[in-house]
Design a protein around this motif. Structure first.
Motif, short mmCIF file in Angstrom:
data_model
loop_
_atom_site.label_atom_id
_atom_site.label_comp_id
_atom_site.label_asym_id
_atom_site.label_seq_id
_atom_site.Cartn_x
_atom_site.Cartn_y
_atom_site.Cartn_z
N ARG A 86 0.83 -1.21 0.00
CA ARG A 86 0.00 0.00 0.00
C ARG A 86 0.86 1.26 0.00
O ARG A 86 0.55 2.24 -0.69
CB ARG A 86 -0.93 -0.01 1.21
N ALA A 87 1.96 1.23 0.75
CA ALA A 87 2.85 2.39 0.80
C ALA A 87 3.53 2.63 -0.55
O ALA A 87 3.71 3.78 -0.98
CB ALA A 87 3.91 2.20 1.89
N ALA A 88 3.90 1.54 -1.24
CA ALA A 88 4.53 1.66 -2.55
C ALA A 88 3.57 2.31 -3.56
O ALA A 88 3.96 3.17 -4.35
CB ALA A 88 4.97 0.28 -3.05
N LEU A 89 2.29 1.90 -3.51
CA LEU A 89 1.32 2.50 -4.41
C LEU A 89 1.06 3.96 -4.05
O LEU A 89 0.83 4.80 -4.94
CB LEU A 89 0.01 1.71 -4.36
N SER A 90 1.10 4.29 -2.77
CA SER A 90 0.92 5.68 -2.35
C SER A 90 2.06 6.55 -2.87
O SER A 90 1.84 7.68 -3.32
CB SER A 90 0.84 5.77 -0.83
N ALA A 91 3.28 6.01 -2.83
CA ALA A 91 4.43 6.72 -3.40
C ALA A 91 4.25 6.89 -4.90
O ALA A 91 4.58 7.93 -5.48
CB ALA A 91 5.72 5.96 -3.09
N GLY A 92 3.72 5.84 -5.54
CA GLY A 92 3.46 5.92 -6.97
C GLY A 92 2.43 6.98 -7.30
O GLY A 92 2.49 7.62 -8.35
N LEU A 93 1.47 7.19 -6.40
CA LEU A 93 0.43 8.20 -6.61
C LEU A 93 1.04 9.59 -6.71
O LEU A 93 0.60 10.42 -7.51
CB LEU A 93 -0.58 8.13 -5.48
N ILE A 94 2.07 9.84 -5.90
CA ILE A 94 2.76 11.14 -5.96
C ILE A 94 3.45 11.31 -7.31
O ILE A 94 3.35 12.37 -7.96
CB ILE A 94 3.79 11.24 -4.81
N ASN A 95 4.15 10.26 -7.76
CA ASN A 95 4.82 10.32 -9.06
C ASN A 95 3.80 10.45 -10.19
O ASN A 95 4.05 11.14 -11.20
CB ASN A 95 5.66 9.06 -9.28
N ALA A 96 2.65 9.79 -10.04
CA ALA A 96 1.60 9.89 -11.05
C ALA A 96 1.11 11.33 -11.16
O ALA A 96 0.89 11.85 -12.26
CB ALA A 96 0.45 8.95 -10.71
N TRP A 97 0.91 11.98 -10.01
CA TRP A 97 0.45 13.38 -10.00
C TRP A 97 1.44 14.29 -10.72
O TRP A 97 1.05 15.14 -11.53
CB TRP A 97 0.26 13.84 -8.56
N ILE A 98 2.73 14.08 -10.47
CA ILE A 98 3.76 14.90 -11.12
C ILE A 98 3.74 14.68 -12.63
O ILE A 98 3.79 15.63 -13.43
CB ILE A 98 5.15 14.56 -10.55
N GLY A 99 3.67 13.40 -13.06
CA GLY A 99 3.66 13.10 -14.48
C GLY A 99 2.42 13.63 -15.19
O GLY A 99 2.50 14.08 -16.34
N PHE A 100 1.28 13.58 -14.51
CA PHE A 100 0.01 13.97 -15.13
C PHE A 100 -0.20 15.48 -15.14
O PHE A 100 -0.60 16.05 -16.15
CB PHE A 100 -1.14 13.27 -14.40
N TYR A 101 0.08 16.12 -14.00
CA TYR A 101 -0.25 17.54 -13.88
C TYR A 101 0.93 18.47 -14.16
O TYR A 101 0.71 19.63 -14.54
CB TYR A 101 -0.81 17.82 -12.47
N ILE A 102 2.15 18.01 -13.96
CA ILE A 102 3.31 18.87 -14.20
C ILE A 102 3.88 18.62 -15.59
O ILE A 102 3.96 19.53 -16.43
CB ILE A 102 4.40 18.64 -13.13
N PHE A 103 4.31 17.38 -15.86
CA PHE A 103 4.90 17.07 -17.16
C PHE A 103 3.84 16.80 -18.24
O PHE A 103 4.14 16.85 -19.43
CB PHE A 103 5.85 15.86 -17.05
N ARG A 104 2.63 16.48 -17.80
CA ARG A 104 1.50 16.27 -18.70
C ARG A 104 1.84 15.28 -19.81
O ARG A 104 1.61 15.51 -21.00
CB ARG A 104 1.02 17.61 -19.29
N PHE A 105 2.38 14.14 -19.41
CA PHE A 105 2.84 13.11 -20.34
C PHE A 105 1.66 12.52 -21.13
O PHE A 105 0.84 11.81 -20.59
CB PHE A 105 3.58 12.01 -19.57
N ARG A 106 1.56 12.86 -22.39
CA ARG A 106 0.51 12.40 -23.31
C ARG A 106 -0.91 12.66 -22.79
O ARG A 106 -1.87 12.04 -23.23
CB ARG A 106 0.65 10.90 -23.60
#
Length: 314
Positions: free
Chosen positions: A27-47
């Motif tokens: 669960r903690a690993a997925l929570s860390a992934g959620l942070i990276n997902a937010w950066i990729g989606f909202y900051i870098f806007r990857f595709r």
């Protein structure tokens, strides 16, 4: 020299990330992934723009802009979670798989089929945790194997194949002898897991899908036709972050009264109809960010003479 440095850097980054994520609880690993997902989606806007455009193209005005943003975000999170789960494949045990996944009906159906001694094909779309079906099957003594292309970065390729091997998931590397290996395994009672919802670069089977025409690989249905084995459509769904559900549908058998081309089309279309219905019911579960958009029109110029058709068989 540039490629060597690039490949070494990619491999080092992957191993460091995998080491950190494997040291954390699931669960903690997925929570860390959620942070990276937010950066990729909202900051870098990857595709992100492409994904939203695709969702709008399929659903028209059925969803508001806010809904489309939510669907794209859910889809992107699922991709990130899948990457994390792939790196953690060897940690999945029989006990943990039962806790994390509702799959009793799936296991019972496939086990009953295996008792007949015949092989089969599990067809699953890029929904939920698509790596899960193979791993859970093998943990429950179902002989599932998959086909994978060799990665350009051979260090990453070796690492991924080692992860699958440690998770007891046998992988056949695509090459000149792949088709013979697949047919041999199907004819000896093994089960092929395949992801058919990908656009082919070469001419394949063109079927209606999501309001357009999809040029798909003939392999799934061709293998079933040649080996006279059924296709089991299986849809994986993520329930929240950590829970999963595997839904299995009625098997699709080859029809000996039809010729190969007609039967391949029939089986492929049947499978994709099931997938389309599930995607429309829960679009955030599907992979809208694929580099090869499944509904891009096929043209003869796209064919590459030196390429091997994914999953093709003569």
């Amino acid at each position: 020299m540039y490629n060597l440095v690039k490949y070494l850097s990619e491999y080092a980054a992957l191993r460091i990330m995998a080491g950190i994520l494997n040291a954390m609880p699931y669960r903690a690993a997925l929570s860390a992934g959620l942070i990276n997902a937010w950066i990729g989606f909202y900051i870098f806007r990857f595709r992100t723009r492409e994904a939203k455009k695709r969702i709008r193209c399929v659903f028209g005005n059925h969803y508001t802009d806010k809904d489309i943003q939510r669907i794209a975000w859910q889809s992107w999170c699922n991709i990130v979670f899948n990457a994390i789960e792939t790196m953690r494949l060897p940690q999945i045990t029989l006990t943990s798989s039962r806790i994390m996944c509702d799959c009793d009906e799936y296991l019972a159906t496939i086990k009953n089929h295996c008792k007949t001694g015949k092989g089969g094909i599990i067809a699953t779309p890029h929904m939920g945790s698509w790596e899960l079906a193979g791993v859970i099957s093998n943990l429950n003594d179902i002989p599932v194997f998959a086909v994978a292309a060799q990665q350009k970065n051979l260090l990453v390729d070796h690492y991924l194949n080692n992860l699958r091997a440690r998770a007891r998931l046998e992988t056949v590397i695509r090459g000149s002898g792949t088709m013979k290996q697949i047919m041999k395994k199907l004819n000896t009672g093994n089960i092929l897991a395949i992801l058919p919802d990908v656009r082919m670069r070469t001419k394949g089977v063109q079927v209606p899908f999501l309001g357009g025409q999809a040029n798909l690989g003939p392999g799934m249905a061709s293998f079933a036709k040649h080996a006279d084995v059924p296709i089991f459509p299986v849809v994986n769904k993520r329930l929240g972050q950590c829970r999963h559900k595997m839904m299995i549908f009625e098997p699709i058998w080859p029809d000996n009264n039809l010729d190969k081309e007609e039967d391949v089309f029939r089986m492929t279309r049947h499978v994709m109809n099931i997938f389309e219905k599930e995607i429309r019911l829960d679009p955030g579960q599907w992979f809208w960010f694929n580099k090869r958009w499944v509904l891009d029109p096929f043209t003869d110029e796209q064919q590459k003479n030196d390429s091997i058709s994914e999953g093709s068989i003569q």
